[in-house]
Design a protein around this motif. Structure first.
Motif, PDB file in Angstrom:
ATOM      1  N   ARG A 200      -3.343  44.774 -21.948  1.00 54.08           N
ATOM      2  CA  ARG A 200      -3.766  44.887 -20.658  1.00 54.08           C
ATOM      3  C   ARG A 200      -4.619  43.808 -20.948  1.00 54.08           C
ATOM      4  NH1 ARG A 200      -0.350  44.324 -17.520  1.00 54.08           N
ATOM      5  NH2 ARG A 200      -1.228  44.232 -15.840  1.00 54.08           N
ATOM      6  N   ARG A 201      -5.183  42.971 -21.845  1.00 53.66           N
ATOM      7  CA  ARG A 201      -5.711  41.831 -22.153  1.00 53.66           C
ATOM      8  C   ARG A 201      -5.063  40.686 -20.653  1.00 53.66           C
ATOM      9  NH1 ARG A 201     -10.859  42.550 -24.000  1.00 53.66           N
ATOM     10  NH2 ARG A 201     -10.442  43.828 -26.025  1.00 53.66           N
ATOM     11  N   ALA A 202      -6.340  40.196 -20.243  1.00 53.84           N
ATOM     12  CA  ALA A 202      -6.417  39.289 -18.442  1.00 53.84           C
ATOM     13  C   ALA A 202      -6.956  38.080 -19.198  1.00 53.84           C
ATOM     14  CB  ALA A 202      -6.921  39.637 -17.481  1.00 53.84           C
ATOM     15  N   ALA A 203      -6.655  37.190 -18.428  1.00 53.24           N
ATOM     16  CA  ALA A 203      -7.010  35.902 -19.041  1.00 53.24           C
ATOM     17  C   ALA A 203      -8.196  34.909 -19.639  1.00 53.24           C
ATOM     18  CB  ALA A 203      -6.073  34.491 -18.432  1.00 53.24           C
ATOM     19  N   ASP A 204      -9.418  36.316 -19.042  1.00 54.21           N
ATOM     20  CA  ASP A 204     -10.679  35.646 -18.848  1.00 54.21           C
ATOM     21  C   ASP A 204     -10.856  37.055 -20.005  1.00 54.21           C
ATOM     22  OD1 ASP A 204     -10.523  38.902 -17.314  1.00 54.21           O
ATOM     23  OD2 ASP A 204     -11.497  38.234 -15.781  1.00 54.21           O
ATOM     24  N   GLY A 205     -10.392  37.284 -20.377  1.00 51.01           N
ATOM     25  CA  GLY A 205     -10.595  38.792 -21.425  1.00 51.01           C
ATOM     26  C   GLY A 205     -10.415  40.291 -21.031  1.00 51.01           C
ATOM     27  N   GLY A 206     -10.322  40.282 -19.907  1.00 51.06           N
ATOM     28  CA  GLY A 206     -10.978  41.196 -19.037  1.00 51.06           C
ATOM     29  C   GLY A 206      -9.912  42.371 -19.126  1.00 51.06           C
ATOM     30  N   LEU A 207      -9.884  43.919 -18.700  1.00 47.70           N
ATOM     31  CA  LEU A 207      -8.532  44.542 -19.090  1.00 47.70           C
ATOM     32  C   LEU A 207      -8.058  44.737 -17.226  1.00 47.70           C
ATOM     33  CD1 LEU A 207      -9.955  47.556 -21.369  1.00 47.70           C
ATOM     34  CD2 LEU A 207      -8.996  45.203 -22.249  1.00 47.70           C
ATOM     35  N   ALA A 208      -6.977  44.346 -17.454  1.00 50.91           N
ATOM     36  CA  ALA A 208      -6.507  44.643 -15.816  1.00 50.91           C
ATOM     37  C   ALA A 208      -5.611  45.841 -16.073  1.00 50.91           C
ATOM     38  CB  ALA A 208      -5.283  43.167 -15.415  1.00 50.91           C
TER      39      ALA A 208
END
Length: 232
Positions: A200-208
């Motif tokens: 679940r990695r988002a484009a900014d590297g966070g976990l969505a």
């Protein structure tokens, strides 16, 4: 074809503290009434959060006709307007704390998570021998059940629920709060963040996980209302 329905409505009178589940609510342009209208601040005036103070989960606020009461295990309840409320909070949390009002509330945002998303995560947790997590780890305002595909909320440009219409604003980026057991007030990581990091990695590297929505059409909603999706 399965009909998706609203299966939960929860508001959080005090940021970081326990939520209040309700069977129905009337949304305004500002969001869910009573949601995050208070916070607990540290010595510098910055809001405390469960990532740093997991015992916040043990404080149960009750907001009745605009009057806030706080409760915690093993302690007498206290009204928010009591002169002793700051000392009470300091005793519960073990660090200097004050109750403050949040004029903007939650900024009109509604946090929504689907049961399908949680089921998919728990399937992955079980596969690696980890304990499944309950929905309250993610502290949603709204829960939708009945979508076949997990993370349907990510691609929903708009949702019609009861007499309301909601518009997608952004994915919810998860933090250490998801590792706090909401029933004990203790951190029990590294899950679910470890498993979310797998897929679940988002484009900014966070976990969505989950999504934020804003209210486009105010109105009433009730647990059991049908949820209709409009895609982007």
């Amino acid at each position: 074809m399965t009909v998706a329905r609203l299966s939960g409505i929860t508001y959080y009178p005090v940021k970081g503290c326990a939520g209040t589940a309700v069977p129905e609510a009337t949304l305004t342009r500002a969001g869910l009434p009573g949601d995050r209208v208070y916070a607990i601040a540290d010595e510098k005036g910055d809001p405390r959060w469960q990532g740093g103070d997991p015992a916040l989960a043990l404080i149960t606020p009750e907001l009745t006709e605009g009057e806030l009461t706080l409760r915690a295990p093993g302690r007498d309840s206290i009204p928010a307007d009591s002169a002793d409320v700051h000392a009470w909070l300091t005793d519960v949390l073990g660090v200097p704390s004050t109750l403050v009002r949040c004029p903007a509330g939650n900024g009109g945002r509604l946090h929504l998570v689907s049961q399908a998303s949680l089921d998919a995560l728990n399937h992955r947790l079980a596969a690696r021998g980890a304990t499944p997590v309950p929905m309250d780890r993610f502290r949603p305002n709204l829960v939708v059940d009945g979508w076949d595909a997990p993370h349907t909320e990510d691609g929903a440009a708009r949702l019609v629920v009861g007499g309301t219409e909601l518009a997608f604003t952004e994915e919810t980026i998860r933090c250490a709060v998801t590792m706090v057991d909401q029933r004990t007030g203790l951190r029990s990581g590294p899950e679910p963040l470890r498993t979310l990091a797998d897929y679940r990695r988002a484009a900014d590297g966070g976990l969505a996980f989950g999504a934020y929505f804003e209210v486009r059409r105010p109105g009433g909603l009730t647990v059991g209302d049908e949820v209709t999706v409009g895609t982007r």
